[in-house]
Write a protein that holds these residues in place. Structure first.
Motif, PDB file in Angstrom:
ATOM      1  N   LYS A 153       8.570   8.701  -0.478  1.00 39.55           N
ATOM      2  CA  LYS A 153       9.200   7.856   0.937  1.00 39.55           C
ATOM      3  C   LYS A 153       8.127   7.430   1.411  1.00 39.55           C
ATOM      4  O   LYS A 153       8.752   6.635   1.302  1.00 39.55           O
ATOM      5  CB  LYS A 153       9.915   8.798   1.439  1.00 39.55           C
ATOM      6  N   THR A 154       6.692   8.380   1.287  1.00 40.37           N
ATOM      7  CA  THR A 154       5.807   8.086   1.730  1.00 40.37           C
ATOM      8  C   THR A 154       4.750   7.840   1.556  1.00 40.37           C
ATOM      9  O   THR A 154       4.855   8.923   0.699  1.00 40.37           O
ATOM     10  CB  THR A 154       5.851   8.654   3.514  1.00 40.37           C
ATOM     11  N   VAL A 155       3.676   7.344   1.519  1.00 38.07           N
ATOM     12  CA  VAL A 155       2.162   7.464   1.165  1.00 38.07           C
ATOM     13  C   VAL A 155       1.401   8.973   1.663  1.00 38.07           C
ATOM     14  O   VAL A 155       1.308   9.698   0.167  1.00 38.07           O
ATOM     15  CB  VAL A 155       1.484   6.157   2.075  1.00 38.07           C
TER      16      VAL A 155
ATOM     17  N   ALA B 173      -8.108  12.248   1.327  1.00 38.97           N
ATOM     18  CA  ALA B 173      -8.164  10.771   1.235  1.00 38.97           C
ATOM     19  C   ALA B 173      -7.230   9.790   1.888  1.00 38.97           C
ATOM     20  O   ALA B 173      -7.993   8.295   1.552  1.00 38.97           O
ATOM     21  CB  ALA B 173      -6.702  11.562   0.396  1.00 38.97           C
ATOM     22  N   ILE B 174      -7.004  10.205   3.352  1.00 42.82           N
ATOM     23  CA  ILE B 174      -6.401   8.502   4.147  1.00 42.82           C
ATOM     24  C   ILE B 174      -7.375   8.346   4.892  1.00 42.82           C
ATOM     25  O   ILE B 174      -7.986   7.363   4.690  1.00 42.82           O
ATOM     26  CB  ILE B 174      -5.335   9.533   5.306  1.00 42.82           C
TER      27      ILE B 174
ATOM     28  N   LEU C 121      -6.074   4.644   4.137  1.00 45.72           N
ATOM     29  CA  LEU C 121      -4.624   4.179   4.604  1.00 45.72           C
ATOM     30  C   LEU C 121      -3.935   4.655   5.970  1.00 45.72           C
ATOM     31  O   LEU C 121      -3.277   5.025   5.439  1.00 45.72           O
ATOM     32  CB  LEU C 121      -4.486   5.075   3.364  1.00 45.72           C
ATOM     33  N   GLU C 122      -4.689   4.716   6.468  1.00 47.53           N
ATOM     34  CA  GLU C 122      -3.900   4.842   7.725  1.00 47.53           C
ATOM     35  C   GLU C 122      -3.005   4.725   8.547  1.00 47.53           C
ATOM     36  O   GLU C 122      -2.390   4.545   8.653  1.00 47.53           O
ATOM     37  CB  GLU C 122      -5.496   5.142   8.865  1.00 47.53           C
ATOM     38  N   ASN C 123      -3.304   3.118   8.298  1.00 45.02           N
ATOM     39  CA  ASN C 123      -2.491   2.048   8.305  1.00 45.02           C
ATOM     40  C   ASN C 123      -1.003   2.112   8.009  1.00 45.02           C
ATOM     41  O   ASN C 123       0.106   1.784   8.588  1.00 45.02           O
ATOM     42  CB  ASN C 123      -2.409   0.462   8.476  1.00 45.02           C
ATOM     43  N   ILE C 124      -1.304   2.602   6.737  1.00 38.58           N
ATOM     44  CA  ILE C 124       0.354   2.358   5.773  1.00 38.58           C
ATOM     45  C   ILE C 124       0.548   4.007   5.526  1.00 38.58           C
ATOM     46  O   ILE C 124       1.884   4.101   5.069  1.00 38.58           O
ATOM     47  CB  ILE C 124      -0.512   2.118   4.204  1.00 38.58           C
TER      48      ILE C 124
ATOM     49  N   LEU D  93       2.675   6.291   6.745  1.00 43.83           N
ATOM     50  CA  LEU D  93       4.122   6.503   7.106  1.00 43.83           C
ATOM     51  C   LEU D  93       5.115   5.348   6.038  1.00 43.83           C
ATOM     52  O   LEU D  93       6.392   5.514   6.242  1.00 43.83           O
ATOM     53  CB  LEU D  93       4.385   6.388   7.965  1.00 43.83           C
ATOM     54  N   SER D  94       4.020   4.436   5.206  1.00 40.09           N
ATOM     55  CA  SER D  94       4.484   3.087   4.508  1.00 40.09           C
ATOM     56  C   SER D  94       5.352   3.804   3.416  1.00 40.09           C
ATOM     57  O   SER D  94       4.858   4.682   2.701  1.00 40.09           O
ATOM     58  CB  SER D  94       4.135   2.559   4.631  1.00 40.09           C
ATOM     59  N   HIS D  95       6.343   3.184   2.606  1.00 40.94           N
ATOM     60  CA  HIS D  95       6.811   3.371   1.867  1.00 40.94           C
ATOM     61  C   HIS D  95       6.469   2.378   0.809  1.00 40.94           C
ATOM     62  O   HIS D  95       5.782   1.723   1.040  1.00 40.94           O
ATOM     63  CB  HIS D  95       8.339   2.867   1.653  1.00 40.94           C
TER      64      HIS D  95
END
Lengths: 285, 277, 296
Positions: B96-98, B123-124, B129-132, B134-136
């Motif tokens: 559901k999230t990154v 890894a983030i 990938l900080e901005n995303i 919580l993105s799907h």
């Protein structure tokens, strides 16, 4: 080449439904019959959206706000159904396998023809001819699912060509193909343009190939057209490309570096192909 | 002598009793090497690399990963040593999230909860990938999805990365990003096997190039040496970088020597700066 | 195509059944459906099943049939057992024997047996039809019958997608195993199904744009590239199928003595044997499956 416009786009702005930012902003563009035009731009720059406007999928099939006009061979795309435009504009997409729905290549190519009400005899003839054109002679009864990517893409091109379009539009047709497949597709497109004078509009990332084949390069960013001219004119704007985050042909980049290092005199237009570059540096070494 | 981290001895793989995909192949890869593998679809390169993480087992011959025979190990076991980044991220992403996506791998291989979180955060940061976080995964656009796919293998901290076509269908910005990330992985000491058609990418990241044709390795060596085999490369329909093409023309016209062969823009710029008086 | 997959697609061949046009076969399937759902008489259903097996033999599709049909065996055992202890029938239920907390009923065994036979009767003939009918022929025939183009397209497209999606699932499972995913139980369901669904949605949405670009869905008269001719033999088979199905169905509705639900009695030892076989069969199958999954 006769300067007869076959595509005229005026003040085109398009926003997809449920989005706020327009995908296309104020596009003004004329493409002449027989031109080979290449669209460059980052993912999301509007290339695909622009191409979908050429055969009427936008605005007829997609919901959204459409302003301005797109006229293809004299037909306004907001007034003519996609079915009619499909006779003028053939489309090829980036994933050839996702375009396949039939169990034999002949059926795959016949699909569009059946929709147009072409007679079965005429269908057989067109299928045979187009398979020759794309270099897959006598492939009628083979299964499209079992072909290589390059072959599948050529079947896709044959399907588009069988409808006898005046314009062939391709959206990143080689991105999922291996080197042989890429070569095959570029060759077919180039032959169509040179021998049959077909108008070609391609969105691509292979800048070196486009520099060699295209008559005109259009650079897009954020839904707008930033540059529009010959490969030499456009690629010479190396800084613009860098700012957007796209690359120019390698020889063009090297030329710019040499110019900056004052090793060569300032040029208005940089070379974009190996031959042009060699001509430039040969005398200097 | 350093022990190879990947070794193939007489490796043969035959599909369905008839199709010889890999034919009596011998190969040694040392730890920390970055190897590019090129060849047409059907040359056997994908079949070859699938033996490295156990997805395929040899029909004949042996494959040793870090000294251990792959036939004695399950795929899930090998996954701790060999990370396979699939070409199509859509075939791996499901969470559901990154964040959850990144946690999947380390959990599977038995890391403690603290370890899982730590690796996820690392890894983030590493992949930006900080901005995303919580993105799907399916709402972030294809180029970013590929990065997430890579990151979700990174969290498993494998010694070897197999990267399958990391830049296919990508635009230049994302290609550069992937390029830099692979270089960073190399700097961390990982062994990287990159199967790709993108010559510009390989010219930048790989020191060694393997060319496959018809189930066999036909060229194997340092990038420059391999690209000097102009005719062989042409027969595989591989397109060398444009500057390499220029080098070839200059070489043929005796304007430069073999050692001057260029693979990247900076190399050609430096060379010509020297040569032009 | 990699891995083992369940063949539910056209298998080329030259048996007599292959040579029959699609519509007669379609009518036969409908006939089987009609009869199968009109009755629970084990003799009639058994005859249908037997006839189905004969068709499999004549069509020479034993191998793919066995692979495709194998899933029905444990389902049969399960159905038989659960119906045996909890029949889907109005009371009274006459008990035969008990074991543990379970009681097995006469009507239960009857119900289980007939449900299994019914499922098999319909499935076998459907599989044979799919195996022996070229999707192109099916499509053209249905179109001639006046089936809406879009519906027809969906049907034949689905048939083609089955092997594609199975392959996709295999690839996804490989990808997830490469991330350490163990086993294929419930924990593996989401990681394996979501990517396949996402891929399918992507495929279908791109396909729809591609089709639209080929004037799909236009309302003008469509022509057909492929031609299906119906020969006399096809008409004869069609008519026989229709008439026989109608006749048997009529007979079923008219002759109440065909309802054997209260009269077909299982002797106690037979009942015990059958239930034992069902339970053992189900457990064996489960162990076998778990073993395969762990190994893979």
């Amino acid at each position: 080449m006769a300067n007869h416009p076959i595509i005229s786009i005026k003040d085109l702005t398009y926003t997809y439904a449920a989005t706020e930012t327009p995908a296309l902003r104020n596009i003004n563009l004329t493409i002449n019959e027989g031109e080979y035009v290449s669209l460059l731009g980052l993912n999301g720059s509007g290339k695909t959206s622009l191409l979908l406007c050429l055969n009427g999928i936008i605005p007829n099939m997609m919901m959204g706000e459409f302003e301005g006009s797109v006229v293809v061979d004299g037909f306004d795309t907001t007034e003519v159904p996609v079915r009619e435009l499909a006779k003028l504009v053939g489309m090829v997409f980036d994933n050839p396998e996702f375009q396949i729905s039939q169990w034999s290549i002949a059926e795959e190519i016949a699909l569009g023809l059946e929709n147009l009400g072409i007679s079965p005899n005429e269908m057989v003839k067109r299928i045979r001819d187009m398979l020759e054109v794309v270099g897959l002679p006598r492939f009628e009864e083979r299964s499209p699912w079992a072909l290589s990517g390059g072959q599948q893409q050529r079947v896709s091109i044959a399907s588009a060509l069988a409808m006898y379009p005046k314009i062939l539009v391709m959206d990143e047709p080689t991105s999922n193909l291996d080197p042989i497949g890429k070569e095959e597709v570029f060759q077919v497109a180039n032959n169509l343009n040179l021998e049959k004078k077909m108008t070609i509009v391609v969105a691509e990332h292979e800048v070196e190939v486009m520099a060699a084949y295209a008559d005109r390069i259009i650079l897009m960013d954020n839904g707008e057209i930033i540059l529009n001219g010959t490969p030499e004119e456009v690629f010479s704007q190396v800084d613009r490309f860098e700012k957007i985050g796209l690359r120019v042909p390698q020889v063009t980049a090297v030329t710019k570096n040499l110019e900056e290092a004052k090793k060569i005199k300032a040029l208005k237009k940089y070379p974009v192909t190996v031959d042009q570059f060699y001509s430039l540096v040969n005398g200097l070494i | 002598m350093t022990k190879p981290i990947i070794e193939c001895q007489g490796l043969t793989h035959i599909y369905k009793n008839t199709v010889v995909a890999v034919d009596n192949l011998n190969l040694k890869v040392l730890p920390g090497e970055v190897v590019g593998i090129i060849g047409q679809n059907g040359s056997g390169k994908t079949t070859l690399v699938k033996h490295f993480n156990g997805l395929l087992k040899p029909t004949k011959g042996k494959v040793l990963i870090d000294g251990r025979d792959t036939t004695t190990m399950k795929i899930q076991e090998l996954a701790k040593t060999v990370g396979y980044v699939f070409q199509n991220p859509n075939q791996q992403l499901f969470a559901k999230t990154v964040e959850s996506e990144l946690e999947f791998g380390p959990r599977n291989i038995g890391c403690s909860e603290e370890e899982v979180i730590e690796r996820r955060e690392h890894a983030i940061e590493f992949f930006g990938l900080e901005n995303i976080r919580l993105s799907h995964p399916y709402r972030i656009g294809f180029p970013l999805r590929k990065l997430v796919g890579m990151a979700s293998i990174y969290t498993m901290k494998p010694k070897i990365y197999i990267v399958d076509e990391p830049t296919t269908g990508q635009d230049h910005i994302t290609t550069k990003r992937v390029n830099n990330l692979i270089n960073k992985l190399r700097d961390e000491g990982a062994t990287i096997i990159c199967v790709a058609h993108d010559m510009i990418l390989l010219a930048d990241i790989a020191q060694r190039m393997i060319v496959m044709k018809d189930s066999k390795i036909i060229l194997d060596g340092k990038m420059k040496e391999v690209f000097l085999n102009f005719e062989t490369i042409k027969s595989t329909h591989i397109t060398p970088p444009q500057v390499t093409e220029v080098s070839r023309v200059l070489l043929q016209n005796k304007k430069i020597g073999k050692d001057d062969l260029c693979l990247t823009i900076p190399e050609m710029t430096t060379l010509l700066k020297k040569k032009i008086k | 195509m990699q891995g083992v997959y369940i063949p539910i697609n056209y298998i080329p061949g030259d048996s007599i059944i292959h040579k029959i046009a699609p519509i007669p076969k379609f009518i036969w399937v409908l006939g089987f459906l009609l009869i199968g759902f009109s009755t629970r008489n084990p003799a009639i259903l058994g005859a249908l099943v037997l006839f189905g097996f004969i068709m499999v033999f004549v069509a020479k599709v034993w191998k793919p049939f066995t692979i495709a049909f194998i899933i029905w065996i444990p389902l049969a055992f399960t159905t038989f057992f659960f119906q045996g202890i909890a029949p889907a029938f109005p009371r009274p239920w006459e008990p035969i024997f008990s074991f543990g907390p379970f009681t097995v009923y006469q009507i239960g065994l009857y119900s289980g047996l007939t449900l299994v036979l019914r499922a098999w009767a319909v499935t076998i003939v459907a599989l044979v039809s799919i195996f022996t009918t070229h999707p192109g022929d099916l499509f053209t025939s249905l179109q001639k019958l006046g089936m809406p183009f879009e519906l027809n397209f969906i049907l034949t497209m689905t048939l083609q997608l089955i092997p594609i999606l199975q392959n996709e699932l295999y690839v996804v499972l490989s990808a997830q195993k490469s991330r350490g995913l163990k086993g294929t139980g419930f924990g593996a369901l989401i990681p394996s199904m979501v990517p396949v669904f996402a891929g399918t949605i992507e495929r279908v949405s791109q396909l729809s744009i591609g089709l639209e670009s080929k004037a799909f869905g236009s309302k003008t008269k469509k022509t057909s590239y492929r031609n299906i001719s119906m020969y006399p033999k096809d008409y004869i088979i069609l008519v026989i199928g229709a008439l026989v199905s109608a006749a048997i169905t009529y007979w079923i509705f008219v002759d109440k003595s065909l309802d054997w639900s209260r009269t077909f009695l299982f002797p106690k030892p037979v009942a015990i044997a059958m239930i034992t076989v069902a339970v053992l069969g189900f457990l064996t199958y489960m162990i076998f499956v778990i073993y395969i999954l762990i190994k893979v």
